[in-house]
Design an enzyme around this catalytic site. Sequence first.
Site, PDB file in Angstrom:
ATOM      1  N   CYS B  91      33.362  43.261  33.051  1.00 25.43           N
ATOM      2  CA  CYS B  91      34.472  42.705  33.835  1.00 25.43           C
ATOM      3  C   CYS B  91      33.998  41.621  34.792  1.00 25.43           C
ATOM      4  CB  CYS B  91      35.179  43.810  34.613  1.00 25.43           C
ATOM      5  SG  CYS B  91      35.237  45.367  33.736  1.00 25.43           S
ATOM      6  N   HIS B 366      44.522  42.082  34.621  1.00 23.73           N
ATOM      7  CA  HIS B 366      43.052  42.118  34.492  1.00 23.73           C
ATOM      8  C   HIS B 366      42.627  41.836  33.055  1.00 23.73           C
ATOM      9  CE1 HIS B 366      38.928  43.055  35.029  1.00 23.73           C
ATOM     10  NE2 HIS B 366      38.969  44.360  34.946  1.00 23.73           N
TER      11      HIS B 366
END
Lengths: 134, 417
Positions: B91, B366
């Site tokens: 991420c 996200h």
Amino acid sequence: MSASEFTVSRFREFLSKRKIMAAKCKKCGTVNLPPRPMCKKCHGTELEWVELNGKGKLVTFSVVYVPPTSLVAEGYGREKPYAFGVVDLGQGAKITARLTGFDVERPESIRLGINVEAEFLERDGKMILAFKPA
Amino acid sequence: MGKLARGVAVIGAGMSKFGAFSDKTTRELFAEAFIEAFNSVDNGIETMEIEALFLGNFSNDIFEGQVHTGPLMADVVGITPGPAMRIEDACASSGVALRLGVLAVASGAHDVVCVGGVEKMTNLETSRVTDVLASAADAMYEFPAGATFPGLYAEIANAHMKKYGTKVEQLRMVGIKNHENGALNPKAQFQSSIRDIMRARIEKAKARGLPVPNWKDEMEFLSDPAANPIVAWPLRLFDCSPITDGASAVILAAEEVARKFTDTPIYVVGTGQGSDSLALHDRDEFTSLRAARIAAKEAYRMAGLEPKDIQIAEVHDCFTIAEIVATEDLGFFKPGEGGKAVEEGLTKRDGDKPINTSGGLKAKGHPVGASGAAQVVEIWHQLRGEAGARQVPSVEVGLTHNVGGSGASCVVHIFRR
Ligand SMILES: [Zn+2]
């Protein structure tokens, strides 16, 4: 340096025989669990296998309601959640494992720090490490 | 440990709309972000002036069956034949891409580069996305035990609650705040406050003649397991960032040439990155991310700034607990006091330390590999006074904090107008 025998596959072989084996550093005494080719503390490569007695304390956990596909295949899901967590087996040796025998319907009842002991679950011919309340 | 050999500035920034787009591939998503960044350069720029592309992408291998996304995206936006590469740090992929772009410009190797990220996640069903995300954790030891990504952050949450007395209500307040901010962000996946979502559910029940829920406020709504089911105890649906398609792009230039492109460059004054074990069980502590503390320390040192000097920050709130831990790791609040700070409203847009004015990962969305550079898009708008309804008055120093996995990677940047 020679090729290390402190491999993931050896750990799994031991696990299939219901043994939790760690790589203890001959130099600094660190018990490396899971095993690794270099000591996590002093980075030495002189290691030896030691068997852990499977008694530990629950460090933290979760109860999972949205599983990955492998656990969906085991029948888990929103109607049947499962618990996993980190267990401290002493001397700094910690590992992530399945948790059994806990009241997953009431996760708020699960207390960190309680004593647990190892259990070995057979799934599809593979052995999965688990811990239950001691 | 050093300093940048020469100054680096952000001269343009853009992002695609974040959301679920069945009709878009990574190509269209990245082009959308790039075109916005390209057009945001005040005095204009030519594609031939952009010398390289550093692209964050987590797992297009599985999501689209397409790798080699660096040159692919460079080709789509017309910036070949210069260097183009994909960076993967889970991420934190595009936060790390940003850092590498900054270092490449600071070194003198390039004058102008594009950094960005892209992720197309909604092709797969949730259990498969859960598999892919979990591959950013320890696939040999954590995954077979049943760890999922929400599960790992749930372990952090349980440890934080036990050590500091952090409350689930405080976690929920993070989500409430970030949704309020996201409601003001036209690019956000969820452009609605949790109160709006609650009211819409009540209206829907009425319209269908179903029993009407009697939630008094957001907190009651979030406490109702029917409205906010558990994902991984103690984290519920509204504690988790969504599955998102999206892209981000940022154009960097050397200080010497930045003023040719804009009169309002935003300088990168600090960059720091740290690493840690993938598995939580290999760490000594679960209530703080060492990689984040290392990254922050280096970024502050390079910038010559302290936590109190940061006026606005975008932090990695993949889960609500992650925002609380982030604000402690960055030194905004003492260890264990992040939950209280949220409760006191300190992290709201009008608080002392506005956090995630974009809506954060929680409400903005996200798209894993795009999130780090998308944080920069918000800080760029805020420091230039162009954040519209979300604008925090007269901010000049901002920070981004981007975490990979459950904290094995973290990258922090500090920006100054
Ligand atoms: Zn050692």
